[in-house]
Scaffold this active site. Structure first.
Site, PDB file in Angstrom:
ATOM      1  N   SER A   1      34.251   0.121  16.211  1.00 41.90           N
ATOM      2  CA  SER A   1      33.993  -0.523  14.922  1.00 41.90           C
ATOM      3  C   SER A   1      32.978   0.178  14.033  1.00 41.90           C
ATOM      4  O   SER A   1      32.813  -0.223  12.880  1.00 41.90           O
ATOM      5  CB  SER A   1      33.546  -1.975  15.146  1.00 41.90           C
TER       6      SER A   1
ATOM      7  N   SER B   1      35.435  -2.897  12.706  1.00 42.63           N
ATOM      8  CA  SER B   1      35.111  -4.079  11.923  1.00 42.63           C
ATOM      9  C   SER B   1      33.997  -3.866  10.899  1.00 42.63           C
ATOM     10  O   SER B   1      33.765  -4.709  10.035  1.00 42.63           O
ATOM     11  CB  SER B   1      34.705  -5.222  12.852  1.00 42.63           C
TER      12      SER B   1
ATOM     13  N   LYS C   1      25.475  -4.617   8.461  1.00 43.41           N
ATOM     14  CA  LYS C   1      26.678  -5.394   8.754  1.00 43.41           C
ATOM     15  C   LYS C   1      26.291  -6.862   8.905  1.00 43.41           C
ATOM     16  O   LYS C   1      25.247  -7.171   9.499  1.00 43.41           O
ATOM     17  CB  LYS C   1      27.328  -4.850  10.029  1.00 43.41           C
TER      18      LYS C   1
END
Length: 459
Positions: free
Chosen positions: A175, A151, A76
């Site tokens: 997330s 996210s 990420k």
């Protein structure tokens, strides 16, 4: 190349059936082929091939290899990567190149992992749609008109579409688990601090967790082996007779759509068919407790980004900018009260796990929504998508306990539905065992459909 697990890749390397360079090229080619999914912000072609060449020589010359030697991973893009830009999905940090790796990046690279790129995400990880205003929305590979959750949405997309073997995400209020559920893969928010969380562009140092997103429970065990140094593969067992499954009587069973409710009920029946025992439990959590998650996250995010909030040249997306400015309205008293209640909740949930081994709920009350949709109807009163989708997972960022998302079928709009399994702190082996038993007994047809989805992507 067909869909291969991490263990199959390693065995292939050892047998010299294929090489780390060949496999890395395969994933990089797929990343570029499916750019329309927008899973990545930065693709790490050159460095990834260099890392793969080092791994290939180790296998070729019989040198010591790491647990993830030659395995292509993504990270990420709020996890620092030395020499490779880390944007955090923002305009402000679009040119930021860290001088050090995040702790988990260092750990996995020492185990031989190959970094194929930085996955797309919601701006500064502060949202659950991954509809990024600067880099474009990450898209759900099952239907590109829908979000992959967030996210860590790019990570969910990348794993589901075989654009990497696994990915590392972060989780502040769901997330990791939300995109895993939305994309039909597996995600673990490990116990807080079990996996190194240094070198992360925080939302909230109090709530942020780090964890893997993978395709199978075996892959999860290997990733946890590499991340922690323990042997989670020992707990890949199908026998869960006598396992006490906690069934919530409140909060975690409320306001979900019909398809999700039906799959959830089916999953409980499936657990009992394997010999697990259902135990009804009251959840010690209310809507007022949910507000303290917001108080902690907003306060700490406002502190992290304070230097940029008022600068005219700073560019935040509309939703993130509004939240950060509003953080200044939260008093120190409310913040400290929230931290105090957090400690109470940790103890209350640990007491709950004296009576059950695993608590089970849906990850989200409905499937992922169309890109750009801001409201969802799960009752008489419409609710914003963020509030609806974080209702079930976010409490376990407060309590710090490990929470796993596994797929259980297809719900509204023929999109994946995820089941959340939670246990007491540092009891990840219990989740590995429960998730593996469920996978082996009930997920083989789902996995076939996921493989078919990949073929459809390829045309």
């Amino acid at each position: 190349m067909r869909e291969l697990t991490i263990r199959e890749l390693i065995k292939g390397y050892e047998a010299k059936s294929f090489s780390p360079v060949e496999v890395t090229k395969y994933y990089l080619d797929r990343i570029h082929e499916f750019e329309e999914l927008n899973a990545y912000i930065t693709v790490n072609d050159r460095q990834a091939l260099q890392q793969a060449e080092i791994s290939e020589k180790k296998f070729l010359f019989g040198e010591d290899t790491g647990i993830l030697e030659g395995i292509p991973l993504s990270y990420k893009d709020n996890l620092f990567t030395k020499g490779l830009r880390t944007t955090s999905g923002s305009k402000i940090d679009e040119a930021f190149v860290p001088e050090l790796n995040a702790g988990i990046v260092d750990v996995l690279q020492r185990e031989g992992a190959v970094n194929v790129g930085k996955a797309n995400l919601h701006e500064f990880a502060f949202g659950i749609t991954s509809n990024n205003p600067f880099y474009g929305p990450a898209k759900n590979p099952w239907n590109s008109e829908y979000t992959p959750g967030g996210s860590s949405g790019g990570s969910g997309t990348a794993v589901a579409a075989s654009l990497c073997a696994a990915s590392i995400g972060t989780d502040t209020g769901g997330s990791i688990r939300i995109p895993a559920a939305a994309c039909g893969v597996i995600g673990l928010k490990a116990t807080r601090d079990l996996i190194p969380a240094t070198g992360v562009k925080n939302i909230s140092w109090t709530l942020d967790h780090v964890g893997p997103i993978v395709k199978t429970m075996d892959d999860l065990a290997i990733m946890m082996d590499a991340a922690t140094g323990d042997d989670y593969s020992l707990f890949l067992e199908e026998d869960i007779r006598g396992l006490r499954i906690g069934v919530p009587t409140n909060y975690l069973n409320e306001k979900m759509d019909e398809e999700t409710a039906a799959l959830y009920q089916q999953s409980l029946e499936q657990f009992t068919s394997m010999g697990a025992v259902l135990v009804e439990v009251d959840i010690p959590f209310t809507d007022e407790d949910r507000d303290i998650i917001t108080i902690i996250a907003m306060t700490e995010a406002g502190f992290v980004h304070n230097a940029y909030i008022d600068k005219p040249e700073s560019q935040f997306g509309r939703d993130v900018g509004a939240v950060l400015k509003a953080s200044r309205d939260i008093s120190a008293l409310r913040y400290l009260q929230a931290l105090n209640r957090k400690e109470e909740l940790i103890h209350e949930f640990e007491n709950l796990f004296l009576h059950v081994d695993v608590l089970v709920s849906p990850v989200t009350p409905t499937t992922s929504q169309r890109i750009g949709k801001e409201m969802v109807h799960l009752g008489e009163v419409p609710e914003d998508v963020f509030s609806a989708m974080t209702r079930y997972p976010a409490m376990f960022n407060l309590t710090e306990q490990p929470a796993l998302s596994i797929p259980i079928g297809f719900g509204a709009n023929n999109l994946p539905v995820g089941l959340q399994l939670v246990t007491s702190s540092y009891a990840e082996p219990v989740l590995i065992r429960a998730g593996y038993a469920y996978e082996k007994n009930f997920l083989q047809e789902f996995y076939k459909k996921r493989a078919e989805m990949e073929k459809v992507l390829q045309g």
